[in-house]
Write a protein that holds these residues in place. Structure first.
Motif, PDB file in Angstrom:
ATOM      1  N   ARG A  18       1.040  56.597  -8.018  1.00  0.00           N
ATOM      2  CA  ARG A  18       0.266  55.852  -8.925  1.00  0.00           C
ATOM      3  C   ARG A  18      -0.422  56.817 -10.298  1.00  0.00           C
ATOM      4  NH1 ARG A  18      -1.240  53.563  -4.195  1.00  0.00           N
ATOM      5  NH2 ARG A  18      -2.943  55.082  -3.837  1.00  0.00           N
ATOM      6  N   TYR A  19      -0.558  57.948  -9.680  1.00  0.00           N
ATOM      7  CA  TYR A  19      -1.136  59.152 -10.345  1.00  0.00           C
ATOM      8  C   TYR A  19      -0.276  59.488 -11.693  1.00  0.00           C
ATOM      9  CZ  TYR A  19      -2.598  63.993 -11.688  1.00  0.00           C
ATOM     10  OH  TYR A  19      -2.900  65.085 -11.968  1.00  0.00           O
ATOM     11  N   ILE A  20       1.201  59.671 -11.250  1.00  0.00           N
ATOM     12  CA  ILE A  20       1.962  60.085 -12.390  1.00  0.00           C
ATOM     13  C   ILE A  20       2.037  58.833 -13.424  1.00  0.00           C
ATOM     14  CG2 ILE A  20       4.184  59.470 -11.086  1.00  0.00           C
ATOM     15  CD1 ILE A  20       3.483  62.506 -13.477  1.00  0.00           C
ATOM     16  N   MET A  21       2.155  57.729 -12.789  1.00  0.00           N
ATOM     17  CA  MET A  21       2.333  56.599 -13.735  1.00  0.00           C
ATOM     18  C   MET A  21       1.168  56.409 -14.793  1.00  0.00           C
ATOM     19  SD  MET A  21       4.974  55.303 -12.677  1.00  0.00           S
ATOM     20  CE  MET A  21       5.301  53.595 -13.209  1.00  0.00           C
ATOM     21  N   VAL A  22      -0.027  56.467 -14.206  1.00  0.00           N
ATOM     22  CA  VAL A  22      -1.127  56.340 -15.243  1.00  0.00           C
ATOM     23  C   VAL A  22      -1.167  57.803 -16.132  1.00  0.00           C
ATOM     24  CG1 VAL A  22      -3.758  56.979 -15.538  1.00  0.00           C
ATOM     25  CG2 VAL A  22      -2.952  55.410 -13.579  1.00  0.00           C
ATOM     26  N   HIS A  23      -0.832  58.871 -15.674  1.00  0.00           N
ATOM     27  CA  HIS A  23      -0.421  60.200 -16.599  1.00  0.00           C
ATOM     28  C   HIS A  23       0.625  59.990 -17.678  1.00  0.00           C
ATOM     29  CE1 HIS A  23      -4.068  62.221 -15.808  1.00  0.00           C
ATOM     30  NE2 HIS A  23      -3.811  61.936 -14.453  1.00  0.00           N
ATOM     31  N   ILE A  24       1.903  59.205 -17.093  1.00  0.00           N
ATOM     32  CA  ILE A  24       2.861  59.030 -18.167  1.00  0.00           C
ATOM     33  C   ILE A  24       2.427  58.046 -19.266  1.00  0.00           C
ATOM     34  CG2 ILE A  24       4.873  57.458 -18.206  1.00  0.00           C
ATOM     35  CD1 ILE A  24       5.910  58.693 -15.565  1.00  0.00           C
ATOM     36  N   VAL A  25       1.561  56.895 -18.904  1.00  0.00           N
ATOM     37  CA  VAL A  25       1.006  56.078 -19.810  1.00  0.00           C
ATOM     38  C   VAL A  25       0.095  57.077 -20.819  1.00  0.00           C
ATOM     39  CG1 VAL A  25      -0.522  54.129 -20.439  1.00  0.00           C
ATOM     40  CG2 VAL A  25       1.139  53.946 -18.527  1.00  0.00           C
ATOM     41  N   GLY A  26      -0.747  57.648 -20.215  1.00  0.00           N
ATOM     42  CA  GLY A  26      -1.767  58.530 -21.021  1.00  0.00           C
ATOM     43  C   GLY A  26      -0.802  59.475 -21.834  1.00  0.00           C
ATOM     44  N   GLY A  27       0.192  60.051 -21.354  1.00  0.00           N
ATOM     45  CA  GLY A  27       1.088  61.047 -22.141  1.00  0.00           C
ATOM     46  C   GLY A  27       1.879  60.269 -23.167  1.00  0.00           C
ATOM     47  N   LEU A  28       2.178  58.999 -22.987  1.00  0.00           N
ATOM     48  CA  LEU A  28       3.057  58.089 -23.903  1.00  0.00           C
ATOM     49  C   LEU A  28       2.138  57.876 -25.208  1.00  0.00           C
ATOM     50  CD1 LEU A  28       5.170  55.811 -22.101  1.00  0.00           C
ATOM     51  CD2 LEU A  28       5.772  57.876 -23.522  1.00  0.00           C
ATOM     52  N   LEU A  29       0.481  57.368 -24.963  1.00  0.00           N
ATOM     53  CA  LEU A  29      -0.098  57.200 -25.799  1.00  0.00           C
ATOM     54  C   LEU A  29      -0.558  58.445 -26.885  1.00  0.00           C
ATOM     55  CD1 LEU A  29      -2.899  55.458 -23.707  1.00  0.00           C
ATOM     56  CD2 LEU A  29      -1.583  54.328 -25.522  1.00  0.00           C
ATOM     57  N   LEU A  30      -0.515  59.750 -26.101  1.00  0.00           N
ATOM     58  CA  LEU A  30      -0.543  60.797 -26.802  1.00  0.00           C
ATOM     59  C   LEU A  30       0.301  61.078 -27.710  1.00  0.00           C
ATOM     60  CD1 LEU A  30      -2.743  63.520 -27.238  1.00  0.00           C
ATOM     61  CD2 LEU A  30      -1.039  64.452 -25.457  1.00  0.00           C
ATOM     62  N   LEU A  31       1.751  60.955 -27.274  1.00  0.00           N
ATOM     63  CA  LEU A  31       2.942  61.218 -27.929  1.00  0.00           C
ATOM     64  C   LEU A  31       2.931  60.363 -29.149  1.00  0.00           C
ATOM     65  CD1 LEU A  31       5.561  62.528 -28.137  1.00  0.00           C
ATOM     66  CD2 LEU A  31       6.658  60.597 -26.870  1.00  0.00           C
ATOM     67  N   ALA A  32       2.721  58.950 -28.957  1.00  0.00           N
ATOM     68  CA  ALA A  32       2.557  58.005 -30.156  1.00  0.00           C
ATOM     69  C   ALA A  32       1.719  58.539 -31.244  1.00  0.00           C
ATOM     70  CB  ALA A  32       2.377  56.739 -29.692  1.00  0.00           C
ATOM     71  N   GLY A  33       0.644  59.015 -30.644  1.00  0.00           N
ATOM     72  CA  GLY A  33      -0.584  59.488 -31.715  1.00  0.00           C
ATOM     73  C   GLY A  33      -0.006  60.796 -32.338  1.00  0.00           C
ATOM     74  N   VAL A  34       0.710  61.738 -31.620  1.00  0.00           N
ATOM     75  CA  VAL A  34       1.133  62.770 -32.314  1.00  0.00           C
ATOM     76  C   VAL A  34       2.059  62.538 -33.264  1.00  0.00           C
ATOM     77  CG1 VAL A  34       2.566  64.945 -31.550  1.00  0.00           C
ATOM     78  CG2 VAL A  34       0.366  64.362 -30.358  1.00  0.00           C
ATOM     79  N   VAL A  35       3.219  61.814 -32.817  1.00  0.00           N
ATOM     80  CA  VAL A  35       4.346  61.525 -33.890  1.00  0.00           C
ATOM     81  C   VAL A  35       3.613  60.926 -35.110  1.00  0.00           C
ATOM     82  CG1 VAL A  35       6.202  60.095 -34.193  1.00  0.00           C
ATOM     83  CG2 VAL A  35       5.987  61.192 -32.106  1.00  0.00           C
ATOM     84  N   MET A  36       2.533  59.868 -35.122  1.00  0.00           N
ATOM     85  CA  MET A  36       1.966  59.189 -36.155  1.00  0.00           C
ATOM     86  C   MET A  36       1.265  60.122 -37.026  1.00  0.00           C
ATOM     87  SD  MET A  36       1.242  55.756 -34.368  1.00  0.00           S
ATOM     88  CE  MET A  36       0.320  54.842 -36.008  1.00  0.00           C
ATOM     89  N   LYS A  37       0.438  61.268 -36.254  1.00  0.00           N
ATOM     90  CA  LYS A  37      -0.281  62.298 -36.919  1.00  0.00           C
ATOM     91  C   LYS A  37       0.528  63.005 -37.662  1.00  0.00           C
ATOM     92  CE  LYS A  37      -4.241  63.134 -37.656  1.00  0.00           C
ATOM     93  NZ  LYS A  37      -5.164  62.197 -38.080  1.00  0.00           N
ATOM     94  N   ILE A  38       1.728  63.553 -37.273  1.00  0.00           N
ATOM     95  CA  ILE A  38       2.699  64.536 -38.017  1.00  0.00           C
ATOM     96  C   ILE A  38       3.186  63.836 -39.260  1.00  0.00           C
ATOM     97  CG2 ILE A  38       4.724  65.859 -37.957  1.00  0.00           C
ATOM     98  CD1 ILE A  38       3.918  66.302 -34.738  1.00  0.00           C
ATOM     99  N   SER A  39       3.601  62.626 -38.793  1.00  0.00           N
ATOM    100  CA  SER A  39       4.176  61.885 -40.152  1.00  0.00           C
ATOM    101  C   SER A  39       3.127  61.635 -41.271  1.00  0.00           C
ATOM    102  CB  SER A  39       5.119  60.547 -39.642  1.00  0.00           C
ATOM    103  OG  SER A  39       3.915  59.659 -39.446  1.00  0.00           O
ATOM    104  N   GLN A  40       2.059  61.248 -40.675  1.00  0.00           N
ATOM    105  CA  GLN A  40       0.885  61.226 -41.709  1.00  0.00           C
ATOM    106  C   GLN A  40       0.626  62.411 -42.548  1.00  0.00           C
ATOM    107  OE1 GLN A  40      -2.744  60.076 -39.881  1.00  0.00           O
ATOM    108  NE2 GLN A  40      -2.108  58.011 -39.313  1.00  0.00           N
ATOM    109  N   THR A  41       0.290  63.676 -41.969  1.00  0.00           N
ATOM    110  CA  THR A  41      -0.117  64.879 -42.575  1.00  0.00           C
ATOM    111  C   THR A  41       1.180  65.654 -42.815  1.00  0.00           C
ATOM    112  OG1 THR A  41      -0.178  65.825 -40.216  1.00  0.00           O
ATOM    113  CG2 THR A  41      -2.286  64.789 -41.232  1.00  0.00           C
ATOM    114  N   GLY A  42       2.267  65.428 -42.260  1.00  0.00           N
ATOM    115  CA  GLY A  42       3.399  66.369 -42.717  1.00  0.00           C
ATOM    116  C   GLY A  42       3.163  67.675 -42.017  1.00  0.00           C
ATOM    117  N   THR A  43       2.086  68.068 -41.077  1.00  0.00           N
ATOM    118  CA  THR A  43       2.151  69.249 -40.526  1.00  0.00           C
ATOM    119  C   THR A  43       1.899  69.158 -39.017  1.00  0.00           C
ATOM    120  OG1 THR A  43       0.770  71.278 -39.943  1.00  0.00           O
ATOM    121  CG2 THR A  43      -0.185  69.337 -40.932  1.00  0.00           C
ATOM    122  N   THR A  44       2.367  70.114 -38.199  1.00  0.00           N
ATOM    123  CA  THR A  44       2.132  69.851 -36.927  1.00  0.00           C
ATOM    124  C   THR A  44       0.651  70.675 -36.448  1.00  0.00           C
ATOM    125  OG1 THR A  44       3.113  72.252 -36.499  1.00  0.00           O
ATOM    126  CG2 THR A  44       4.513  69.922 -36.016  1.00  0.00           C
ATOM    127  N   ALA A  45       0.284  70.976 -37.204  1.00  0.00           N
ATOM    128  CA  ALA A  45      -1.110  71.870 -36.859  1.00  0.00           C
ATOM    129  C   ALA A  45      -2.380  70.729 -36.696  1.00  0.00           C
ATOM    130  CB  ALA A  45      -1.659  72.684 -38.000  1.00  0.00           C
TER     131      ALA A  45
END
Lengths: 82, 599
Positions: free
Chosen positions: B151-178
Motif C-alpha cells: 500500500r505504501y509504494i502504491m500511494v508513493h507511486i501515485v504521489g510520484g506520478l503527480l509530481l512527474l506530471a507537474g514537473v513535465v508541465m512546468k519544464i514545458s511552460q518555463t523551458g528550463t529545468t531549474a
C-alpha cells in the motif's frame, strides 16, 4: 540476575511523586504573579489562562476521543477478513 | 557526469548511494566502521562546501544541479546527515544487508531531494526515496508488513506520478529545468500537481494515512530512518516552493490537531508515534503557510529538532521491540525496572516533543506559535496551543507511561545492545543540548534570528499549559476515566483504499465474473442446444422427409408421434423399409425437397 529498580512498586513513592507534582502546579500558578505575562493577545494576560486552557483542552481531548472511539474502533483483524 | 567525478568532491547524496553499493562486499568490524563513515563523510563534505550551485551536470540534454547549497538546504542537509549517523549506529547490529543498503540509499535520496537545483534530479531522487524506503518495511518479513509495504509504494507511486506530471508541465511552460519558488496558482495545473505530489509525502490530511499504516510495520531500526526523511524532505520542498501559501496554514492546523485524537486511542506505540509525527509536521506546515522569516526559521528549526527527538522516540520503542518483540500498550508496561536507560532516553524524547523548557522542542515550536501570534491568526494560535497540550498528553506521557510504567506486564527485558544505547544517548544529548543552548541551531537557520525563547512569561505559560494538561491525564487515569488500553485498531482514511479497494475488487469481481458467468451459461446453453439439435437432426430430418410416405400409406397411415417412433426405431435398428416403391418415392421427394431448398 540483573538488578531491578522497584522504586514505584512502593505506593508510598507514587504518592510522594504525586505530591511533588501537585506542589509544582501550585508553584506554577503563583509564579505567574512574578513575571509580566504579555503576549500577542489580550487573554494571555488573564490570570491562569494557560493552566486553564491546558487542563480544559486535555479533558476535552479525552472525552472527544472517547466519542470518536465509538465510531472508529474495529477488531484487530478488521482488514484481514474478506 | 565528468564534472562530478573529476572535481575531487561528491555530492552528499552520491556519497550515500554509491557508498551503499559497497556494503554487501564488506563484513565484520570493517563493515560497521564503513557504515558509520558514510554519514560523517557526507557531513564533512557539506561543511566544506560554500553556498552556491555545485555539481552541475547534464542528462539527455537537460541541465542538472546536484548541489544547490543555501541557508535552507544546508540546514536540512546537516540534520539529514546527522540523523543518518544516529540511525546507522542504532542499526549497526542488524545482519540483513538489504536494510543497510536501503537505509543508506534512502538517506542519500533525501539529501538528493534537498540539494536538487533542477526538477529532473529532484524527481529521480524522489522516486529513489520511495523505493528504498519500501524495503525498510518489507524487511520485517511479515504478512502485514508486506501488505503495508504494498500500500505504501502504491500511494508513493501515485504521489510520484503527480509530481512527474507537474514537473513535465512546468519544464514545458518555463523551458528550463531549474526551479525555486513555485507558488500555488489555481489556474496553473503544473503548480497544483507538484503541490499534491509534495503534500502526499508531507502526509497532509486526508493524504496522511499511508504513514500511520506503514511506519509501525517497518523493522525496529527501519522505522528510525523512516521517521526522518520522507516527511521532512517534503517540508523542505514545501518551504522552498510554496512558502506563504495560506491554504497550508489551515491544512497544517488540521494536521496538528486531528491525529492527536487517534494517538490517544491507539494501542500500538509506534502508531502513536506515527500520529504524533503527523501532528508535528502540522506545526511545520503552518510555519511554511505563514511564510514570514520567523515562521520559516521556526519551520526549519522545528524540523531539525523534530528529526532528533522523533528518531529518539522511535529508537526507544524500537529498542523495547528489539528486546521483547512487542510494541503494543496492552503487551507492555513496567519496563523501567530493567530498562532504566532506555526509559530515561524515552522520557527525554517525550519531553522534547512536548516542548518542555530546556528541551529542544521548546526552542523551535515556540517560534512557529509566536509567528501565528504575530500574524494575529487567532484560531490557528488556539489550535496549536491545544495541539501542544495534546502532544504532551499522548507522546509525552502516554508513550513512556504505558511502556515503562503503568501496569506491570511481567516482562523483564535487559537493556538493548551498546550501539543502540549509544545512538539513543547521542540523540538524547542533542535534544537537551539544543534545548539549553539553541544558539548553534539558530546560527544555521536561513534567516537571521532575533527570537528569544526563554522569557519569563513564555516559560511560565508553556509550563502551565503542559503541567495542567498532565493534571488532566493524572486525574483521568486515577479515576479510571482514561480510555482503556484495548486490543483494537481505529479506522482512518486508509480505509478508502484498504476496504474501499477491496470493495472495488469485490464489485469488479461480481460485475466481470457475473458477465463471465452469464456468457459461460449462454455459451454452454447454445452449445448444448446445438448438440441436441445435431443429435436429433437426422431423426427429425428423416421424419420430415419420410412424412409423405406415411401420408401415402393410406389405411396404414400413423399419427405424427407413432410415425416418429416408427422412424426412430427403424433408423436405430437399421430396418428402414426398403421396398422399391417406397425407396423411389422417398428419394424422389427428397430430391424435390432438396431442389426446393436450393431454390
Amino acid at each position: 540476575m540483573k538488578r531491578e529498580l522497584k522504586i514505584f512498586d512502593n505506593p508510598k513513592n507514587v504518592r510522594r511523586l504525586l505530591m511533588v507534582f501537585y506542589t509544582s502546579l501550585v508553584v506554577l500558578l503563583i509564579s505567574e504573579f512574578f513575571v509580566h505575562m504579555h503576549g500577542d493577545f489580550a487573554w494571555e494576560e488573564m490570570p491562569f489562562f494557560f493552566g486553564t486552557y491546558g487542563f480544559v483542552s486535555c479533558v476535552a481531548l479525552i472525552y472527544i476521543a472517547k466519542v470518536l472511539r465509538m465510531f472508529i474502533k474495529r477488531n484487530e483483524d478488521h482488514y484481514d477478513k474478506g | 557526469m565528468d564534472q562530478i567525478f573529476f572535481s575531487g568532491t561528491l555530492p552528499p547524496s552520491l556519497i550515500f548511494i554509491l557508498g551503499a553499493m559497497l556494503v554487501p562486499a564488506l563484513s565484520g568490524r570493517l563493515k560497521q566502521v564503513y557504515l558509520l563513515m558514510l554519514p560523517l563523510a557526507a557531513l564533512l563534505m557539506l561543511m566544506s562546501m560554500p553556498n552556491g550551485m555545485h555539481w552541475n551536470t547534464s542528462l539527455l540534454g537537460y541541465d542538472l544541479v546536484l548541489g544547490r547549497i543555501d541557508g535552507l538546504s544546508r540546514a536540512f542537509g546537516y540534520i539529514f546527515s546527522l540523523v543518518s549517523f544516529i540511525a546507522v549506529l542504532f542499526a549497526l547490529q542488524v545482519k540483513d544487508d538489504i536494510q543497510h543498503v536501503a537505509g543508506l540509499c534512502y538517506a542519500g535520496a533525501a539529501l538528493g531531494v534537498t540539494f536538487a537545483g533542477d526538477l529532473i534530479s529532484l524527481y529521480i531522487f524522489w522516486e529513489i526515496m520511495a523505493v528504498a524506503s519500501t524495503f525498510l518495511i518489507l524487511a520485517r518479513r511479515t504478512k502485514s508488513a508486506h501488505g503495508a509495504a504494498f500500500r505504501y509504494i502504491m500511494v508513493h507511486i501515485v504521489g510520484g506520478l503527480l509530481l512527474l506530471a507537474g514537473v513535465v508541465m512546468k519544464i514545458s511552460q518555463t523551458g528550463t529545468t531549474a526551479f525555486d519558488y513555485i507558488g500555488l496558482g489555481l489556474n496553473d495545473a503544473a503548480s497544483i500537481l507538484i503541490f499534491l505530489g509534495i503534500a502526499i509525502n508531507a502526509a497532509i490530511p486526508p493524504l496522511h494515512s499511508w504513514l500511520q499504516d506503514a511506519y509501525p510495520e517497518a523493522t525496529a531500526t527501519g522505522a528510525v530512518f523512516l521517521s526522518a526523511f520522507t516527511t521532512k524532505s517534503a517540508v523542505y520542498l514545501m518551504a522552498r516552493t510554496y512558502p506563504g501559501t495560506e491554504l497550508l496554514i489551515w491544512l497544517g492546523a488540521a494536521m496538528a490537531a486531528i491525529p492527536i485524537f487517534y494517538a490517544v486511542l491507539e494501542n500500538d506505540l509506534r502508531r502513536v508515534l506515527a500520529y504524533s509525527l503527523i501532528n508535528q509536521v502540522g506545526f511545520m506546515m503552518v510555519g511554511v503557510g505563514i511564510g514570514s522569516e520567523l515562521a520559516i526559521n521556526g519551520t526549519v528549526a522545528h524540523a531539525f529538532c523534530h528529526i532528533l527527538y522523533k528518531a529518539l522516540l522511535f529508537m526507544s520503542i524500537g529498542a523495547v521491540m528489539h528486546m521483547t518483540g512487542r510494541s503494543r500498550c496492552t503487551d507492555l508496561g513496567g519496563l523501567y525496572r530493567t530498562m532504566p536507560l532506555t526509559c530515561l532516553f524515552c522520557i527525554i524524547g517525550a519531553a522534547s516533543i512536548s516542548a518542555f523548557p530546556l528541551f529542544s522542542g521548546f526552542v523551535s515550536k515556540s517560534m512557529i506559535i509566536s509567528a501565528t501570534g504575530h500574524g494575529k491568526i487567532v484560531a490557528v494560535w488556539l489550535i496549536l496551543q491545544f495541539a501542544s497540550a495534546g502532544v504532551f498528553h499522548h507522546a509525552g506521557i502516554k508513550v513512556p507511561f504505558f511502556t515503562f510504567f503503568g501496569h506491570d506486564s511481567g516482562l523483564r527485558p535487559k537493556e538493548p545492545p551498546l550501539n543502540m544505547l549509544l545512538a539513543m544517548g547521542i540523540a538524547a544529548f542533542l535534544c537537551v543540548y539544543l534545548g539549553v543552548n539553541p544558539g548553534p541551531l539558530y546560527s544555521i537557520l536561513p534567516f537571521p534570528v532575533e527570537y528569544v525563547p526563554y522569557t519569563g512569561a513564555h516559560v511560565v505559560a508553556q509550563l502551565q499549559l503542559l503541567m495542567f494538561g498532565a493534571l488532566a491525564f493524572t486525574l483521568l487515569i486515577l479515576s479510571g476515566k482514561y480510555p482503556a488500553e484495548i486490543r483494537a485498531i481505529n479506522l482512518d482514511t486508509d480505509w478508502f483504499y484498504r476496504k474501499g479497494g477491496r470493495l472495488f475488487y469485490v464489485v469488479a469481481d461480481k460485475v466481470f465474473n457475473g458477465i463471465n458467468a452469464v456468457s459461460a451459461r449462454l455459451t454452454a446453453g447454445a452449445v448444448r442446444g446445438l448438440a441436441a439439435l445435431c443429435d436429433a437432426l437426422p431423426t427429425t430430418a428423416a421424419v420430415i422427409i419420410t412424412a409423405p410416405v406415411n401420408w401415402l400409406s393410406g389405411s396404414e397411415r400413423r399419427n405424427g408421434h407413432a410415425w416418429k417412433a416408427y422412424v426412430q426405431e427403424a433408423l436405430a435398428t437399421g430396418t428402414v423399409p426398403t421396398g422399391a416403391t417406397i425407396l423411389v418415392i422417398t428419394l424422389g421427394l427428397a430430391c424435390l425437397v432438396a431442389v426446393a431448398l436450393v431454390l
